[in-house]
Design a protein around this motif. Sequence first.
Motif, short mmCIF file in Angstrom:
data_model
loop_
_atom_site.label_atom_id
_atom_site.label_comp_id
_atom_site.label_asym_id
_atom_site.label_seq_id
_atom_site.Cartn_x
_atom_site.Cartn_y
_atom_site.Cartn_z
N PRO B 373 0.67 -1.22 -0.04
CA PRO B 373 0.02 -0.12 0.03
C PRO B 373 0.83 1.38 -0.15
N SER B 374 0.71 2.24 -0.91
CA SER B 374 1.56 3.54 -0.85
C SER B 374 0.60 4.47 -1.28
N ALA B 375 0.26 5.46 -0.21
CA ALA B 375 -0.56 6.34 -0.69
C ALA B 375 -1.70 5.83 -1.03
N HIS B 376 -2.43 6.71 -2.03
CA HIS B 376 -3.74 6.35 -2.53
C HIS B 376 -3.83 5.02 -3.50
N SER B 377 -2.54 4.51 -3.73
CA SER B 377 -2.36 3.05 -4.45
C SER B 377 -1.96 2.16 -3.91
N LEU B 378 -1.99 0.93 -4.60
CA LEU B 378 -1.38 -0.14 -4.23
C LEU B 378 -0.14 -0.60 -5.17
N GLN B 379 1.13 -0.68 -4.91
CA GLN B 379 1.86 -0.89 -5.92
C GLN B 379 2.38 -2.56 -5.77
N THR B 380 2.67 -2.94 -6.94
CA THR B 380 3.00 -4.53 -7.11
C THR B 380 4.55 -4.27 -7.50
N TYR B 381 5.27 -5.26 -7.07
CA TYR B 381 6.95 -5.31 -7.02
C TYR B 381 7.10 -6.61 -7.44
N ASP B 382 8.02 -6.72 -8.16
CA ASP B 382 8.66 -8.04 -8.39
C ASP B 382 9.85 -8.05 -7.27
N VAL B 383 9.41 -9.43 -6.60
CA VAL B 383 10.29 -9.49 -5.34
C VAL B 383 11.55 -9.40 -5.38
N TRP B 384 12.20 -10.17 -6.47
CA TRP B 384 13.61 -10.27 -6.38
C TRP B 384 14.40 -9.12 -6.88
N SER B 385 13.69 -8.24 -8.11
CA SER B 385 14.45 -7.25 -8.41
C SER B 385 14.09 -5.90 -8.08
N GLY B 386 12.87 -5.93 -7.31
CA GLY B 386 12.38 -4.60 -6.69
C GLY B 386 11.82 -3.74 -7.72
N ARG B 387 11.67 -4.24 -9.13
CA ARG B 387 11.01 -3.38 -9.81
C ARG B 387 9.35 -3.20 -9.74
N MET B 388 8.93 -2.11 -9.97
CA MET B 388 7.71 -1.90 -9.89
C MET B 388 6.89 -3.00 -11.03
N HIS B 389 5.99 -3.58 -10.77
CA HIS B 389 5.19 -4.48 -11.90
C HIS B 389 4.14 -3.36 -12.12
N SER B 390 3.08 -3.00 -11.49
CA SER B 390 2.20 -2.34 -11.83
C SER B 390 1.68 -1.44 -10.43
N LYS B 391 0.88 -0.40 -10.94
CA LYS B 391 0.28 0.22 -9.70
C LYS B 391 -1.08 0.33 -9.74
N LEU B 392 -1.74 -0.18 -8.85
CA LEU B 392 -3.12 -0.48 -8.86
C LEU B 392 -3.97 0.76 -8.20
N VAL B 393 -4.62 1.53 -9.05
CA VAL B 393 -5.34 2.96 -8.70
C VAL B 393 -6.55 2.77 -8.63
N GLY B 394 -7.52 3.06 -7.79
CA GLY B 394 -8.89 2.97 -7.46
C GLY B 394 -9.32 3.61 -6.17
N HIS B 395 -8.61 3.72 -5.06
CA HIS B 395 -9.09 4.23 -4.02
C HIS B 395 -8.78 5.77 -3.93
N TYR B 396 -9.65 6.41 -3.30
CA TYR B 396 -9.82 7.78 -3.10
C TYR B 396 -9.11 8.13 -1.62
N GLY B 397 -8.75 7.31 -0.97
CA GLY B 397 -8.09 7.79 0.33
C GLY B 397 -6.83 6.50 0.40
#
Lengths: 367, 454
Positions: B373-397
Amino acid sequence: MIHRKPQPRAPRNHTALVSLPNINDVVTPAPASGSPSLPAISKRKFLDLYSSSVKRNRVLIKRSREDENSVGGSGQISGEENDVADVKPSEESRRRIGNELGEHERAESTDVVERNGDEVAEGNLEQGLEEWTMPCDTKIALELMRSQFPKVEKSSVPPFVLRSQLYSSVNDRTLVDRELERMKLDRLIRVFKLSTGQDEHAIMLMADYVAQINASKARLAKGKHSPADMAVFDWFVRHVLPVHFDAGITHSKLVDLLSEGGEVRDSHITLLMNAGLLTRQLGDGTEYWLAIPNVGFLLKSLTGGRKEIISFMSRRKYKEMLQVPLERRRLQYSVLGMRFHIRDLLGLGHIHTVNSPSGPIIRLSRD
Amino acid sequence: MWRGLRGREVGATRPRSLATHVRADRVRQINLSGHKEIVSAHNSGINSLQIDCTEARYLLAGAADGSVGVYDTQQPTFMDSAIKVAKHEALFTVDKSVPQGHIYSVTCVQWYPVDTGLFVTGSFDKKINLWDTNTHQVELQFEMPEKVHAIAMSSIAATHMLVAAGTEDVRIRLCDLASGACTHTLSGHRDGVWALQWSATSEWVLYSGGCDGAIRFWDIRRAGCFQVLDQNRSQIERRSNVTSSTQRQELASAPVGSSSTSEMQRPVAKRTKPSTVSKPSKIAKIKDPGVRRSHPGMTLANDRSTAHHGSVTALQTSDDGLNLFSAGTDSRVRLWDIESGRNTLVNYEATKIRTHQGTQLAVSMDSSLLFVPSAHSLQTYDVWSGRMHSKLVGHYGNVNCCAFLAEDQELYTGSSDRQILVWSPPKSVTVEDQEEVPKAGVAAVCEDEDAWSD
């Protein structure tokens, strides 16, 4: 000095994730012994081939000298994954640092990573006389940014690079962290915790730091301190810096390490603090951060400049601006220059670049 | 897909690899669900979510207004036929109107790991309640000295029923559900404890993260903690994950904390490649004078090393129990090797963790993706490289919590905007659609041919 932006590369040490192809497969797929029909291959060509094939993984390549004029046979060239880098500093480099810390070039030469002899496949490679390494991305970026460090008239701080700035130019942050860790353990750099943010670090070359210590020592020497007290600077350089890599140090450990030089009194520690080498950690009386002397003025610039750029960008209509005119702007609250700040903010993620037909646009990231 | 099935049929691929492959594929496509919605029954932000461990079906949600709701994730209450969305309403909610119910914000919820008949909640009103799911009544109440920030129960515990409770007090308390009393206090943190997690391999080992930035490992059978994670101690290599099955059993059965720290590290040193960085320092560690052996807990109590600058907000073990994820208010997520206690230096870029209480992280089932969970979004990361895979945006808080349902590869997030959102892979082809698919494919091919023929 290479004046280009280093390209992102696959991490150098991911043996678990990336399997490097064998060098023999790259150059000559079928190593038939002594087949004369194989074309000769130049060193440059070989490097091109190899670097493209392993996606520019850092490799350490060795060749034996007797094969040099008739390169092309199979099995004469071999590289190996550089996963065997023994980062525990060798006894030799420790001595070297102890004796000749002032020499930058010497310190640099320790970057040649020593191989582990067990993994050499062929016997003739062990007598390899010529060796060279491809420098890692982080090191290139570090050197580049160090050379581009703005010249500030008022202060006498040697160039330092922020960790966030490295992130802005090297794509893989994990790689940056790991290579910095290696370089830190190799005593090439020192990492300092900055007071400007919770997770911000400045990176300075070891040689620069030692020079800075000597400079502040010279400044204090004009005062009324006795030469016996001034010896603490030498102890600090000789006994603390080569052994202690962290950004913070506890009082007991500091005294412990310093006492290898001689008897430590509280006045010694006070002297180090007055020189700006140590600052107290907030909320904890027994711990110190190692610090860069005289850096306060620049840190004030750093926070001031950051604020100024962000507020300027947020007042623009679409919160964006072409990079070129932005870089030409002058900052009121910062002496560090626009390029320094843009790199910093890019690495921190406050701004990002978008490509456009008329050049890169800097845009403020949302929230 | 069909080729994979065929491969499995003739034995060309391993039986499980297809399923693993399909699951991994689905997790990577996860996005806001278009066919499933949870109708939040809460009047304020959602603080904590959990899916039960037995059936992986019921979702437990705790909200800031003191209410707790249970949702069925399988059986929708009604179908919104106009937009073809299945709505899931709360099966029941309990709030302050129930006798002894929480009056302030519920910060943490936890299903009883053995069955869904009980659940435990902790709240800012300094109470920990044990609820009966069927009668919706409080069965047991524990009084805490301070606001409760985190509770945890071990899902593999066979011999104890302890609820670990982290409060604003520096001590962690272990409450025994069997006797209704507090059995242990674990002291070592210098500030409140916001994150707790039991080990996935040993029922005696507890991990805790506090506002002082420290992560401590406890073996509840002995005094004091046995390890403190230090962000400066790092290993650059990923320790080889391929432990043989015997080794794994050893890991699971061996009392991890019972041996002294130095003894623990010996097998690690053996297993790591001789060339890794960490080895020399490890040897130095073993040669340490035996002060630690005499009373490991007390010496480590004075160890002030930190895992994060700022407070630790969440802890999560990986699926195999070998690694630990931690999130802190310094906006960093770190990945730790549990056995060696070292930072693996994976840098999960650009997270924004702004919170005043504990959060939750989630890991996908094969430990390949991490949800933060990162501010208003949820971020998905590749565990071993640390690269962001996607950013799930939908919440207003601010997103406060997330729970991953491994069976359906669905993710549930709760946020300060009072919503619980469902994130799922794109809906698979339903039965009646299946017959149409080949036709549609053929038609598309024909159209293509037409378009190109002239």
